[in-house]
Design a protein around this motif. Structure first.
Motif, PDB file in Angstrom:
ATOM      1  N   SER A 124       0.826  -1.210   0.000  1.00  0.00           N
ATOM      2  CA  SER A 124       0.000   0.000   0.000  1.00  0.00           C
ATOM      3  C   SER A 124       0.858   1.257   0.000  1.00  0.00           C
ATOM      4  CB  SER A 124      -0.943  -0.009   1.212  1.00  0.00           C
ATOM      5  OG  SER A 124      -1.933  -1.006   1.065  1.00  0.00           O
ATOM      6  N   VAL A 125       1.977   1.227   0.712  1.00  0.00           N
ATOM      7  CA  VAL A 125       2.885   2.377   0.726  1.00  0.00           C
ATOM      8  C   VAL A 125       3.470   2.608  -0.664  1.00  0.00           C
ATOM      9  CG1 VAL A 125       5.107   3.220   1.587  1.00  0.00           C
ATOM     10  CG2 VAL A 125       3.462   2.220   3.172  1.00  0.00           C
ATOM     11  N   ILE A 126       3.930   1.533  -1.298  1.00  0.00           N
ATOM     12  CA  ILE A 126       4.488   1.637  -2.649  1.00  0.00           C
ATOM     13  C   ILE A 126       3.456   2.224  -3.612  1.00  0.00           C
ATOM     14  CG2 ILE A 126       5.287   0.291  -4.627  1.00  0.00           C
ATOM     15  CD1 ILE A 126       6.540  -1.671  -2.580  1.00  0.00           C
ATOM     16  N   THR A 127       2.224   1.713  -3.512  1.00  0.00           N
ATOM     17  CA  THR A 127       1.163   2.164  -4.418  1.00  0.00           C
ATOM     18  C   THR A 127       0.800   3.620  -4.168  1.00  0.00           C
ATOM     19  OG1 THR A 127       0.298  -0.099  -4.448  1.00  0.00           O
ATOM     20  CG2 THR A 127      -1.148   1.652  -5.262  1.00  0.00           C
ATOM     21  N   ALA A 128       0.617   3.973  -2.910  1.00  0.00           N
ATOM     22  CA  ALA A 128       0.229   5.355  -2.581  1.00  0.00           C
ATOM     23  C   ALA A 128       1.252   6.355  -3.076  1.00  0.00           C
ATOM     24  CB  ALA A 128       0.040   5.487  -1.072  1.00  0.00           C
ATOM     25  N   ASN A 129       2.523   6.028  -2.924  1.00  0.00           N
ATOM     26  CA  ASN A 129       3.572   6.975  -3.311  1.00  0.00           C
ATOM     27  C   ASN A 129       3.671   7.162  -4.823  1.00  0.00           C
ATOM     28  OD1 ASN A 129       4.424   7.841  -0.772  1.00  0.00           O
ATOM     29  ND2 ASN A 129       5.722   6.036  -0.491  1.00  0.00           N
ATOM     30  N   LYS A 130       3.095   6.253  -5.600  1.00  0.00           N
ATOM     31  CA  LYS A 130       3.010   6.472  -7.048  1.00  0.00           C
ATOM     32  C   LYS A 130       2.130   7.688  -7.345  1.00  0.00           C
ATOM     33  CE  LYS A 130       3.567   1.647  -8.527  1.00  0.00           C
ATOM     34  NZ  LYS A 130       2.928   0.518  -9.271  1.00  0.00           N
ATOM     35  N   PHE A 131       1.109   7.897  -6.517  1.00  0.00           N
ATOM     36  CA  PHE A 131       0.189   9.015  -6.732  1.00  0.00           C
ATOM     37  C   PHE A 131       0.640  10.285  -6.014  1.00  0.00           C
ATOM     38  CE2 PHE A 131      -2.331   5.121  -7.177  1.00  0.00           C
ATOM     39  CZ  PHE A 131      -2.950   5.338  -8.398  1.00  0.00           C
ATOM     40  N   LEU A 132       1.618  10.160  -5.124  1.00  0.00           N
ATOM     41  CA  LEU A 132       2.059  11.302  -4.313  1.00  0.00           C
ATOM     42  C   LEU A 132       3.403  11.862  -4.754  1.00  0.00           C
ATOM     43  CD1 LEU A 132       1.154   9.826  -0.805  1.00  0.00           C
ATOM     44  CD2 LEU A 132      -0.096  11.627  -2.010  1.00  0.00           C
ATOM     45  N   LYS A 133       4.007  11.283  -5.813  1.00  0.00           N
ATOM     46  CA  LYS A 133       5.372  11.643  -6.169  1.00  0.00           C
ATOM     47  C   LYS A 133       5.531  13.103  -6.574  1.00  0.00           C
ATOM     48  CE  LYS A 133       4.773   9.748 -10.854  1.00  0.00           C
ATOM     49  NZ  LYS A 133       5.288   8.744 -11.825  1.00  0.00           N
ATOM     50  N   ASN A 134       4.478  13.744  -7.055  1.00  0.00           N
ATOM     51  CA  ASN A 134       4.579  15.152  -7.457  1.00  0.00           C
ATOM     52  C   ASN A 134       3.971  16.098  -6.424  1.00  0.00           C
ATOM     53  OD1 ASN A 134       5.829  14.564  -9.954  1.00  0.00           O
ATOM     54  ND2 ASN A 134       3.846  14.067 -10.854  1.00  0.00           N
ATOM     55  N   SER A 135       3.795  15.592  -5.222  1.00  0.00           N
ATOM     56  CA  SER A 135       3.217  16.416  -4.149  1.00  0.00           C
ATOM     57  C   SER A 135       4.234  16.553  -3.026  1.00  0.00           C
ATOM     58  CB  SER A 135       1.934  15.767  -3.623  1.00  0.00           C
ATOM     59  OG  SER A 135       2.241  14.604  -2.860  1.00  0.00           O
ATOM     60  N   ASN A 136       3.818  17.245  -1.973  1.00  0.00           N
ATOM     61  CA  ASN A 136       4.674  17.378  -0.799  1.00  0.00           C
ATOM     62  C   ASN A 136       4.279  16.391   0.285  1.00  0.00           C
ATOM     63  OD1 ASN A 136       2.212  18.530  -0.126  1.00  0.00           O
ATOM     64  ND2 ASN A 136       3.128  20.128   1.168  1.00  0.00           N
ATOM     65  N   LYS A 137       3.586  15.319  -0.131  1.00  0.00           N
ATOM     66  CA  LYS A 137       3.140  14.317   0.831  1.00  0.00           C
ATOM     67  C   LYS A 137       3.753  12.967   0.507  1.00  0.00           C
ATOM     68  CE  LYS A 137      -1.191  16.629   1.981  1.00  0.00           C
ATOM     69  NZ  LYS A 137      -2.655  16.489   2.151  1.00  0.00           N
ATOM     70  N   VAL A 138       3.786  12.094   1.519  1.00  0.00           N
ATOM     71  CA  VAL A 138       4.375  10.779   1.351  1.00  0.00           C
ATOM     72  C   VAL A 138       3.618   9.783   2.223  1.00  0.00           C
ATOM     73  CG1 VAL A 138       6.069  11.197   3.194  1.00  0.00           C
ATOM     74  CG2 VAL A 138       6.542   9.476   1.426  1.00  0.00           C
ATOM     75  N   ALA A 139       3.452   8.564   1.706  1.00  0.00           N
ATOM     76  CA  ALA A 139       2.825   7.496   2.476  1.00  0.00           C
ATOM     77  C   ALA A 139       3.865   6.866   3.392  1.00  0.00           C
ATOM     78  CB  ALA A 139       2.227   6.457   1.548  1.00  0.00           C
ATOM     79  N   VAL A 140       3.463   6.608   4.627  1.00  0.00           N
ATOM     80  CA  VAL A 140       4.383   6.080   5.636  1.00  0.00           C
ATOM     81  C   VAL A 140       3.739   4.882   6.316  1.00  0.00           C
ATOM     82  CG1 VAL A 140       5.664   6.593   7.749  1.00  0.00           C
ATOM     83  CG2 VAL A 140       5.343   8.377   6.026  1.00  0.00           C
ATOM     84  N   GLU A 141       4.533   3.844   6.523  1.00  0.00           N
ATOM     85  CA  GLU A 141       4.042   2.663   7.239  1.00  0.00           C
ATOM     86  C   GLU A 141       4.266   2.835   8.736  1.00  0.00           C
ATOM     87  OE1 GLU A 141       4.612  -2.226   7.399  1.00  0.00           O
ATOM     88  OE2 GLU A 141       5.791  -1.004   5.993  1.00  0.00           O
ATOM     89  N   TYR A 142       3.227   2.561   9.499  1.00  0.00           N
ATOM     90  CA  TYR A 142       3.307   2.653  10.955  1.00  0.00           C
ATOM     91  C   TYR A 142       3.098   1.286  11.603  1.00  0.00           C
ATOM     92  CZ  TYR A 142       3.729   7.682  11.566  1.00  0.00           C
ATOM     93  OH  TYR A 142       4.210   8.962  11.581  1.00  0.00           O
ATOM     94  N   THR A 143       3.437   0.239  10.886  1.00  0.00           N
ATOM     95  CA  THR A 143       3.246  -1.097  11.406  1.00  0.00           C
ATOM     96  C   THR A 143       4.016  -1.281  12.713  1.00  0.00           C
ATOM     97  OG1 THR A 143       2.848  -2.055   9.241  1.00  0.00           O
ATOM     98  CG2 THR A 143       3.630  -3.549  10.941  1.00  0.00           C
ATOM     99  N   GLY A 144       3.332  -1.851  13.705  1.00  0.00           N
ATOM    100  CA  GLY A 144       3.917  -2.046  15.024  1.00  0.00           C
ATOM    101  C   GLY A 144       3.484  -1.007  16.034  1.00  0.00           C
ATOM    102  N   ALA A 145       2.847   0.057  15.568  1.00  0.00           N
ATOM    103  CA  ALA A 145       2.418   1.130  16.474  1.00  0.00           C
ATOM    104  C   ALA A 145       1.098   0.780  17.144  1.00  0.00           C
ATOM    105  CB  ALA A 145       2.267   2.433  15.702  1.00  0.00           C
ATOM    106  N   ASP A 146       0.942   1.244  18.371  1.00  0.00           N
ATOM    107  CA  ASP A 146      -0.343   1.098  19.048  1.00  0.00           C
ATOM    108  C   ASP A 146      -1.410   1.862  18.280  1.00  0.00           C
ATOM    109  OD1 ASP A 146       0.782  -0.451  21.021  1.00  0.00           O
ATOM    110  OD2 ASP A 146       1.050   1.217  22.426  1.00  0.00           O
ATOM    111  N   LEU A 147      -2.634   1.377  18.352  1.00  0.00           N
ATOM    112  CA  LEU A 147      -3.732   2.004  17.615  1.00  0.00           C
ATOM    113  C   LEU A 147      -3.891   3.472  17.985  1.00  0.00           C
ATOM    114  CD1 LEU A 147      -6.032   1.412  15.594  1.00  0.00           C
ATOM    115  CD2 LEU A 147      -7.493   0.888  17.553  1.00  0.00           C
ATOM    116  N   THR A 148      -3.745   3.781  19.258  1.00  0.00           N
ATOM    117  CA  THR A 148      -3.945   5.158  19.717  1.00  0.00           C
ATOM    118  C   THR A 148      -2.787   6.076  19.355  1.00  0.00           C
ATOM    119  OG1 THR A 148      -3.042   4.517  21.878  1.00  0.00           O
ATOM    120  CG2 THR A 148      -5.441   4.464  21.623  1.00  0.00           C
ATOM    121  N   GLU A 149      -1.683   5.501  18.850  1.00  0.00           N
ATOM    122  CA  GLU A 149      -0.526   6.313  18.465  1.00  0.00           C
ATOM    123  C   GLU A 149      -0.548   6.704  16.988  1.00  0.00           C
ATOM    124  OE1 GLU A 149       2.676   4.307  21.608  1.00  0.00           O
ATOM    125  OE2 GLU A 149       2.783   3.837  19.458  1.00  0.00           O
ATOM    126  N   LEU A 150      -1.503   6.164  16.246  1.00  0.00           N
ATOM    127  CA  LEU A 150      -1.553   6.427  14.810  1.00  0.00           C
ATOM    128  C   LEU A 150      -1.999   7.850  14.525  1.00  0.00           C
ATOM    129  CD1 LEU A 150      -3.220   3.138  13.506  1.00  0.00           C
ATOM    130  CD2 LEU A 150      -0.785   3.702  13.600  1.00  0.00           C
TER     131      LEU A 150
END
Length: 230
Positions: A124-150
């Motif tokens: 999902s991160v790889i896919t999202a960043n295909k659509f974000l490459k010309n923006s100032n945003k980036v997809a980030v994986e937070y795997t391992g984080a507590d739900l309330t920390e997201l």
């Protein structure tokens, strides 16, 4: 007689003059109020957070993407971040595999109910960043984080309808594939409820404890979109 007529004329003139003055003051006052109203600066709204409007055709995976919950949820997350994209765009952009990889690629065909399965957060991160490459945003994986920390909204991995997780025998790079995985977009947590956009049912609130338990069992997988620091 003439004096009486002159007196009446004088009184009439005074009344007319007084009426004219009242009318002038009233009109002038109204005009000032109108000008004052137009002089008030209209507040700008472009910095105000806009509430996402649920779109049934794009935020629900059925009937076109029976196994495409990951693509559907990711499409929702991208639109929440201002990217004009459809669930089909996302499904088509996802790397695909025939089962040799389900971590960085989608296993099978998300358009098929029988030949599609799932993917993990890195895909999902790889896919999202295909659509974000010309923006100032980036997809980030937070795997391992507590739900309330997201950071919300976030795409997270749970199970369909929060049913008991059914693990498979497939594991790769620290990720385990389940037989009933599902992706949803978590928008917020309040008290004992988790509010999500679920590609199967739409906007819904799930019990926090149950949701969190399933989230943990599926490996605490999560993806969000952040603004890059320049």
């Amino acid at each position: 007689m003439n004096r009486r007529i002159n007196k009446v004329i004088a009184i009439f003139a005074v009344v007319v003059l007084a009426s004219f003055m009242i009318m002038f003051v009233s009109c002038n006052s109204a005009q000032q109020n109108t000008v004052a109203e137009h002089d008030v600066e209209t507040p700008t709204l472009y910095d105000k957070q806009v509430k996402y409007v649920f779109d049934e055709k794009q935020d629900l995976q059925m009937p076109e993407l029976p196994t495409g919950c990951e693509a559907t949820a990711l499409g929702t997350l991208l639109r929440m971040n201002g990217v004009n994209v459809t669930k089909f765009d996302v499904a088509d952009a996802m790397p695909k595999s025939d089962g040799s990889d389900f971590v960085y690629s989608f296993w099978g065909n998300p358009y098929s109910a029988t030949d599609g399965w799932a993917c993990m957060a890195p895909c999902s991160v790889i896919t999202a960043n295909k659509f974000l490459k010309n923006s100032n945003k980036v997809a980030v994986e937070y795997t391992g984080a507590d739900l309330t920390e997201l950071k919300f909204p976030s795409v997270v991995w749970v199970t369909m309808y929060l049913n008991d997780p059914k693990p498979s025998n497939y594991e790769s790079n620290g990720y385990r594939l389940f037989r009933n995985p599902h992706c949803v977009v978590v928008t917020r947590i309040e008290l004992d409820s988790v509010y999500v956009i679920d590609p199967l049912v739409g906007e819904v609130a799930y019990p926090l404890e149950r949701f969190n338990n399933v989230y943990k069992e599926l490996g605490c997988q999560a993806v969000c979109i952040e603004t890059e620091e320049k």
